[in-house]
Scaffold this active site. Structure first.
Site, PDB file in Angstrom:
ATOM      1  CG  ASN A 143      41.890  12.069  28.653  1.00  0.00           C
ATOM      2  OD1 ASN A 143      42.336  12.895  27.840  1.00  0.00           O
ATOM      3  ND2 ASN A 143      42.556  10.662  28.880  1.00  0.00           N
ATOM      4  CB  ILE A 144      40.393  15.331  34.015  1.00  0.00           C
ATOM      5  CG1 ILE A 144      39.931  16.321  33.124  1.00  0.00           C
ATOM      6  CG2 ILE A 144      40.845  15.508  35.305  1.00  0.00           C
ATOM      7  CD1 ILE A 144      39.106  17.200  33.375  1.00  0.00           C
ATOM      8  CD  GLU A 164      34.966  10.643  24.229  1.00  0.00           C
ATOM      9  OE1 GLU A 164      35.498  10.858  25.260  1.00  0.00           O
ATOM     10  OE2 GLU A 164      34.873   9.809  23.655  1.00  0.00           O
ATOM     11  CB  CYS A 177      34.351   4.524  26.907  1.00  0.00           C
ATOM     12  SG  CYS A 177      33.363   5.751  28.012  1.00  0.00           S
TER      13      CYS A 177
HETATM   14  N1  THU Z   1      38.930   7.889  27.436  1.00  0.00           N
HETATM   15  C1  THU Z   1      38.191   9.044  26.840  1.00  0.00           C
HETATM   16  O1  THU Z   1      38.627  10.268  27.184  1.00  0.00           O
HETATM   17  N2  THU Z   1      37.262   8.903  26.021  1.00  0.00           N
HETATM   18  C2  THU Z   1      36.907   7.702  25.673  1.00  0.00           C
HETATM   19  O2  THU Z   1      35.778   7.455  25.011  1.00  0.00           O
HETATM   20  C3  THU Z   1      37.727   6.515  25.860  1.00  0.00           C
HETATM   21  C4  THU Z   1      38.635   6.685  26.926  1.00  0.00           C
HETATM   22  C5  THU Z   1      40.104   8.211  28.345  1.00  0.00           C
HETATM   23  C6  THU Z   1      39.889   7.546  29.567  1.00  0.00           C
HETATM   24  C7  THU Z   1      41.211   7.560  30.068  1.00  0.00           C
HETATM   25  O3  THU Z   1      41.791   8.724  30.760  1.00  0.00           O
HETATM   26  C8  THU Z   1      42.319   7.195  28.894  1.00  0.00           C
HETATM   27  O4  THU Z   1      41.438   7.629  27.733  1.00  0.00           O
HETATM   28  C9  THU Z   1      42.527   5.554  28.734  1.00  0.00           C
HETATM   29  O5  THU Z   1      41.441   4.828  28.932  1.00  0.00           O
END
Ligand code: THU
Length: 133
Positions: A45-46, A58, A87
């Protein structure tokens, strides 16, 4: 996916998770996606100071793979602190490329929290077929 492949994919997700750029949430996510040809693409996640501009691990992994010409995915491992679930947007992006992709959620120790599929995560997905593709 055999046990060795899954363990390797879990290791990649755990390792890449440490590269997550998540200064706002502090919630590090690592994803490791295996293509049907056996290649692995990882993502984290960025986040961004403009919050909505951040992106999930993902989708980074899927977009990296697709941008290299890979469209078929056997499995994805998602590693978080606590085995958190993908998500809705990530479910939709994964569904574009196949409902049978296996999804493994692990915690930060690599312990399996859930083994499922995209089909189970997104029943009734809107799919290319709905656009005649
Ligand atoms: N996040 C993900 O990388 N993947 C997901 O499917 C759920 C949420 C990240 C987004 C954000 O950077 C952090 O988790 C908190 O929501």
């Amino acid at each position: 996916m055999d046990k060795d492949n899954l363990e390797g994919l879990i290791r990649r997700a755990l390792d890449v998770r440490l590269k997550a750029y998540a200064p706002y949430s502090g919630y590090l996510v690592g994803a490791a996606l295996m293509t049907s040809t056996g290649k692995i693409y990882t993502g984290v996640n960025i986040e961004n100071a403009a919050y909505p501009d951040g992106i999930c691990a993902e989708r980074v992994a899927v977009f990296k793979a697709v941008s290299e010409g890979e469209l078929h995915f056997d499995a994805v491992v998602v590693a978080t602190a606590n085995g958190g679930s993908p998500c809705g947007s990530c479910r939709q992006v994964l569904a574009e490329f196949g409902l049978d992709t296996r999804v493994y959620l692990v915690d930060q120790t690599g312990a399996l929290a859930l083994a499922t599929t995209v089909a189970e995560l997104l029943p009734g997905a809107f799919r290319p077929e709905h656009l005649g593709k």
